[in-house]
Design a protein around this motif. Structure first.
Motif, PDB file in Angstrom:
ATOM      1  N   GLU A  70       0.807  -1.225   0.000  1.00 34.58           N
ATOM      2  CA  GLU A  70       0.000   0.000   0.000  1.00 34.58           C
ATOM      3  C   GLU A  70       0.839   1.274   0.000  1.00 34.58           C
ATOM      4  OE1 GLU A  70      -3.192  -0.236  -0.380  1.00 34.58           O
ATOM      5  OE2 GLU A  70      -3.368  -2.396  -0.055  1.00 34.58           O
ATOM      6  N   PHE A  71       2.158   1.149  -0.131  1.00 30.28           N
ATOM      7  CA  PHE A  71       3.028   2.318  -0.135  1.00 30.28           C
ATOM      8  C   PHE A  71       3.559   2.575  -1.540  1.00 30.28           C
ATOM      9  CE2 PHE A  71       3.494   0.787   4.269  1.00 30.28           C
ATOM     10  CZ  PHE A  71       3.228   1.960   4.968  1.00 30.28           C
ATOM     11  N   ALA A  72       3.597   3.849  -1.938  1.00 26.93           N
ATOM     12  CA  ALA A  72       4.317   4.213  -3.152  1.00 26.93           C
ATOM     13  C   ALA A  72       5.812   4.058  -2.878  1.00 26.93           C
ATOM     14  CB  ALA A  72       3.995   5.645  -3.559  1.00 26.93           C
ATOM     15  N   TYR A  73       6.210   4.515  -1.675  1.00 24.94           N
ATOM     16  CA  TYR A  73       7.596   4.338  -1.239  1.00 24.94           C
ATOM     17  C   TYR A  73       7.634   4.467   0.273  1.00 24.94           C
ATOM     18  CZ  TYR A  73      12.639   4.972  -0.699  1.00 24.94           C
ATOM     19  OH  TYR A  73      13.945   4.829  -0.328  1.00 24.94           O
ATOM     20  N   ALA A  74       8.289   3.536   0.920  1.00 20.78           N
ATOM     21  CA  ALA A  74       8.458   3.599   2.373  1.00 20.78           C
ATOM     22  C   ALA A  74       9.830   3.055   2.724  1.00 20.78           C
ATOM     23  CB  ALA A  74       7.376   2.792   3.081  1.00 20.78           C
ATOM     24  N   GLU A  75      10.506   3.734   3.621  1.00 19.82           N
ATOM     25  CA  GLU A  75      11.839   3.328   4.065  1.00 19.82           C
ATOM     26  C   GLU A  75      11.846   3.371   5.583  1.00 19.82           C
ATOM     27  OE1 GLU A  75      16.367   5.106   3.719  1.00 19.82           O
ATOM     28  OE2 GLU A  75      15.019   5.317   1.990  1.00 19.82           O
ATOM     29  N   LEU A  76      12.008   2.218   6.199  1.00 21.79           N
ATOM     30  CA  LEU A  76      11.907   2.115   7.654  1.00 21.79           C
ATOM     31  C   LEU A  76      13.178   1.529   8.240  1.00 21.79           C
ATOM     32  CD1 LEU A  76      10.138   2.276  10.235  1.00 21.79           C
ATOM     33  CD2 LEU A  76       9.372  -0.055   9.719  1.00 21.79           C
ATOM     34  N   GLU A  77      13.846   2.286   9.105  1.00 22.35           N
ATOM     35  CA  GLU A  77      15.030   1.782   9.801  1.00 22.35           C
ATOM     36  C   GLU A  77      14.582   0.865  10.932  1.00 22.35           C
ATOM     37  OE1 GLU A  77      17.721   4.779  11.030  1.00 22.35           O
ATOM     38  OE2 GLU A  77      17.938   5.669   9.028  1.00 22.35           O
ATOM     39  N   VAL A  78      15.160  -0.323  10.992  1.00 21.69           N
ATOM     40  CA  VAL A  78      14.763  -1.305  12.001  1.00 21.69           C
ATOM     41  C   VAL A  78      15.967  -1.825  12.781  1.00 21.69           C
ATOM     42  CG1 VAL A  78      12.653  -2.060  10.860  1.00 21.69           C
ATOM     43  CG2 VAL A  78      14.832  -3.109  10.215  1.00 21.69           C
ATOM     44  N   ASP A  79      17.028  -1.029  12.840  1.00 17.06           N
ATOM     45  CA  ASP A  79      18.235  -1.477  13.533  1.00 17.06           C
ATOM     46  C   ASP A  79      18.271  -1.036  14.990  1.00 17.06           C
ATOM     47  OD1 ASP A  79      18.514   1.204  12.893  1.00 17.06           O
ATOM     48  OD2 ASP A  79      20.694   1.083  12.659  1.00 17.06           O
ATOM     49  N   ALA A  80      17.221  -0.381  15.446  1.00 11.47           N
ATOM     50  CA  ALA A  80      17.142   0.050  16.843  1.00 11.47           C
ATOM     51  C   ALA A  80      15.683   0.112  17.232  1.00 11.47           C
ATOM     52  CB  ALA A  80      17.814   1.416  17.006  1.00 11.47           C
ATOM     53  N   HIS A  81      15.419   0.487  18.465  1.00 11.31           N
ATOM     54  CA  HIS A  81      14.037   0.613  18.900  1.00 11.31           C
ATOM     55  C   HIS A  81      13.358   1.716  18.096  1.00 11.31           C
ATOM     56  CE1 HIS A  81      14.689  -2.066  22.239  1.00 11.31           C
ATOM     57  NE2 HIS A  81      15.720  -1.357  22.638  1.00 11.31           N
ATOM     58  N   CYS A  82      12.189   1.425  17.599  1.00  7.02           N
ATOM     59  CA  CYS A  82      11.470   2.433  16.821  1.00  7.02           C
ATOM     60  C   CYS A  82       9.972   2.236  17.017  1.00  7.02           C
ATOM     61  CB  CYS A  82      11.834   2.363  15.341  1.00  7.02           C
ATOM     62  SG  CYS A  82      11.402   0.806  14.548  1.00  7.02           S
ATOM     63  N   MET A  83       9.222   3.263  16.725  1.00  6.36           N
ATOM     64  CA  MET A  83       7.777   3.201  16.825  1.00  6.36           C
ATOM     65  C   MET A  83       7.188   3.677  15.510  1.00  6.36           C
ATOM     66  SD  MET A  83       5.191   5.088  19.527  1.00  6.36           S
ATOM     67  CE  MET A  83       5.842   4.154  20.903  1.00  6.36           C
ATOM     68  N   LEU A  84       6.293   2.890  14.954  1.00  6.92           N
ATOM     69  CA  LEU A  84       5.659   3.208  13.688  1.00  6.92           C
ATOM     70  C   LEU A  84       4.230   3.641  13.973  1.00  6.92           C
ATOM     71  CD1 LEU A  84       6.086   3.212  10.626  1.00  6.92           C
ATOM     72  CD2 LEU A  84       5.312   0.843  10.570  1.00  6.92           C
ATOM     73  N   VAL A  85       3.934   4.905  13.736  1.00  2.74           N
ATOM     74  CA  VAL A  85       2.630   5.475  14.082  1.00  2.74           C
ATOM     75  C   VAL A  85       1.955   6.002  12.819  1.00  2.74           C
ATOM     76  CG1 VAL A  85       1.399   7.182  15.465  1.00  2.74           C
ATOM     77  CG2 VAL A  85       3.479   6.115  16.365  1.00  2.74           C
ATOM     78  N   ALA A  86       0.717   5.590  12.606  1.00  3.18           N
ATOM     79  CA  ALA A  86      -0.077   6.088  11.485  1.00  3.18           C
ATOM     80  C   ALA A  86      -1.519   5.653  11.699  1.00  3.18           C
ATOM     81  CB  ALA A  86       0.444   5.558  10.145  1.00  3.18           C
ATOM     82  N   GLN A  87      -2.414   6.199  10.911  1.00  4.13           N
ATOM     83  CA  GLN A  87      -3.812   5.799  11.019  1.00  4.13           C
ATOM     84  C   GLN A  87      -3.978   4.353  10.565  1.00  4.13           C
ATOM     85  OE1 GLN A  87      -5.441   8.758   8.361  1.00  4.13           O
ATOM     86  NE2 GLN A  87      -5.641   7.283   6.702  1.00  4.13           N
ATOM     87  N   GLY A  88      -5.140   3.771  10.870  1.00  2.41           N
ATOM     88  CA  GLY A  88      -5.365   2.366  10.559  1.00  2.41           C
ATOM     89  C   GLY A  88      -5.434   2.074   9.071  1.00  2.41           C
ATOM     90  N   ASN A  89      -5.065   0.840   8.716  1.00  2.00           N
ATOM     91  CA  ASN A  89      -5.182   0.334   7.352  1.00  2.00           C
ATOM     92  C   ASN A  89      -4.367   1.118   6.323  1.00  2.00           C
ATOM     93  OD1 ASN A  89      -7.057  -1.724   8.098  1.00  2.00           O
ATOM     94  ND2 ASN A  89      -8.687  -0.183   8.125  1.00  2.00           N
ATOM     95  N   VAL A  90      -3.165   1.522   6.712  1.00  2.00           N
ATOM     96  CA  VAL A  90      -2.298   2.186   5.746  1.00  2.00           C
ATOM     97  C   VAL A  90      -1.080   1.332   5.396  1.00  2.00           C
ATOM     98  CG1 VAL A  90      -3.009   4.507   6.434  1.00  2.00           C
ATOM     99  CG2 VAL A  90      -1.036   3.437   7.549  1.00  2.00           C
ATOM    100  N   GLY A  91      -0.968   0.142   5.989  1.00  2.00           N
ATOM    101  CA  GLY A  91       0.114  -0.756   5.613  1.00  2.00           C
ATOM    102  C   GLY A  91       1.222  -0.914   6.632  1.00  2.00           C
ATOM    103  N   LYS A  92       1.037  -0.422   7.865  1.00  2.00           N
ATOM    104  CA  LYS A  92       2.104  -0.533   8.879  1.00  2.00           C
ATOM    105  C   LYS A  92       2.469  -1.997   9.135  1.00  2.00           C
ATOM    106  CE  LYS A  92      -0.142   1.534  12.199  1.00  2.00           C
ATOM    107  NZ  LYS A  92      -1.429   1.663  11.485  1.00  2.00           N
ATOM    108  N   SER A  93       1.463  -2.797   9.452  1.00  2.00           N
ATOM    109  CA  SER A  93       1.723  -4.211   9.750  1.00  2.00           C
ATOM    110  C   SER A  93       2.255  -4.938   8.528  1.00  2.00           C
ATOM    111  CB  SER A  93       0.439  -4.893  10.244  1.00  2.00           C
ATOM    112  OG  SER A  93       0.002  -4.321  11.459  1.00  2.00           O
ATOM    113  N   SER A  94       1.736  -4.605   7.354  1.00  2.00           N
ATOM    114  CA  SER A  94       2.186  -5.263   6.125  1.00  2.00           C
ATOM    115  C   SER A  94       3.673  -5.049   5.890  1.00  2.00           C
ATOM    116  CB  SER A  94       1.394  -4.733   4.921  1.00  2.00           C
ATOM    117  OG  SER A  94       0.042  -5.096   5.006  1.00  2.00           O
ATOM    118  N   LEU A  95       4.131  -3.834   6.169  1.00  2.00           N
ATOM    119  CA  LEU A  95       5.537  -3.531   5.951  1.00  2.00           C
ATOM    120  C   LEU A  95       6.424  -4.317   6.916  1.00  2.00           C
ATOM    121  CD1 LEU A  95       7.657  -1.876   4.473  1.00  2.00           C
ATOM    122  CD2 LEU A  95       7.299  -0.035   6.130  1.00  2.00           C
TER     123      LEU A  95
END
Length: 294
Positions: free
Chosen positions: A18-43
């Protein structure tokens, strides 16, 4: 794996999840915040694709276990189209082998042209910072979001990487992918992501079950939980004559019992405010009665 440490750095989705482009750093503690059904869990869930050697989504429920919040498995085609909806779709994982000095490497997954529901992987020692321009570029838009590269094609990406990195490898076969991903500690290569003692089917299935357990821990879907325990035990057997000295049924029942106890305790905690209100009302009534008697 005492002297070997694999560090995951970031996951990138290009026209995927569901993303045109998304880049998420996962090498440390992070929090992913967004409204529902935008693809957070999918990513986040897409990370499991990089750890397993499959090159097809045909049996995704068995091999990957992508499911909804109720634990119901998505269909293979639905899952494939979610992650690879177009020819511009890529999933990229950047990681590093901290035992081997050098830049981070990337595993790039894209849909294969050789069959329905199939995908392939490109492995390169180029860090993502050196290939980001192949996928996305800064734009003149006021929000600074940027735009997809006009020349974005799999051929263009592969050609560039192979010209810049003579060690780059394209893998379309599960056996080849497993060889690259699971090399043991002594022979680990730059592209090793999860060193295994051996690449036997039992061992890989144990890893598969653990990954599914990590990502599919739904209270309504217990199968990944019991599968993980069973595979770990089976994978540790020396031969088929070994006795299974562990009751999965008893273990599951104990797990259910603990879950009910947790729910009961949670209910008690949630009633604390009501209990305190009753205490105050009772104290007030007692005080009024004491005054009346006096």
């Amino acid at each position: 794996m005492s002297n070997l440490f694999i560090g995951i750095k970031r996951i990138i989705a290009v026209d995927s999840s569901e993303f045109a482009y998304a880049e998420l750093e996962v090498d440390a503690h992070c929090m992913l915040v967004a409204q529902g059904n935008v693809g957070k869990s999918s990513l986040i869930n897409a990370i499991r694709l990089f750890f397993l050697p499959e090159c097809s989504m045909a049996k995704q429920a068995i091999n990957f276990g992508f499911s909804d919040s109720n634990g119901d498995m998505y269909g293979s085609e639905t899952t494939f189209n979610h992650y690879f909806p177009s020819k511009y779709s890529f999933l990229i994982l950047e990681y590093e082998n901290r035992l081997l000095e050098g830049p981070h490497c990337c595993q790039i997954i894209s849909a294969s042209a050789n069959g329905r529901l199939k995908f392939e992987r490109m492995f390169t020692q180029l860090p993502y910072s050196q290939i980001r321009h192949l996928f996305w570029q800064a734009g003149d838009d006021p929000d600074g979001i940027g735009i997809r590269v006009d020349k974005l094609t799999k051929t263009h990406v592969y050609d560039y990487i192979q010209k810049q990195d003579s060690t780059a490898l394209l893998a379309k076969d599960p056996a080849k992918v497993a060889e690259l991903l699971f090399e043991n500690e002594l022979r680990a290569s730059r592209y090793t992501l999860f060193p295994l003692k051996d690449r036997e089917e039992q061992t890989i299935n144990s890893l598969r079950a653990l990954i599914k357990l990590l990502f599919v821990a739904s209270s309504k879907n217990k199968k990944p939980f019991t599968d993980a325990i069973a595979n770990i035990i089976e994978g540790g057997k020396k031969n088929t004559q070994d006795q299974l000295g562990f009751s999965i049924v008893d273990f599951k029942e104990q797990h259910e019992s603990l879950k009910h106890q947790e729910q009961h305790l949670t209910h008690i905690v949630n009633q604390q405010a009501y209990y305190e209100k009753l205490l105050k009302e009772n104290a007030a009534i007692y005080s009024e009665n004491s005054i009346a008697k006096a």
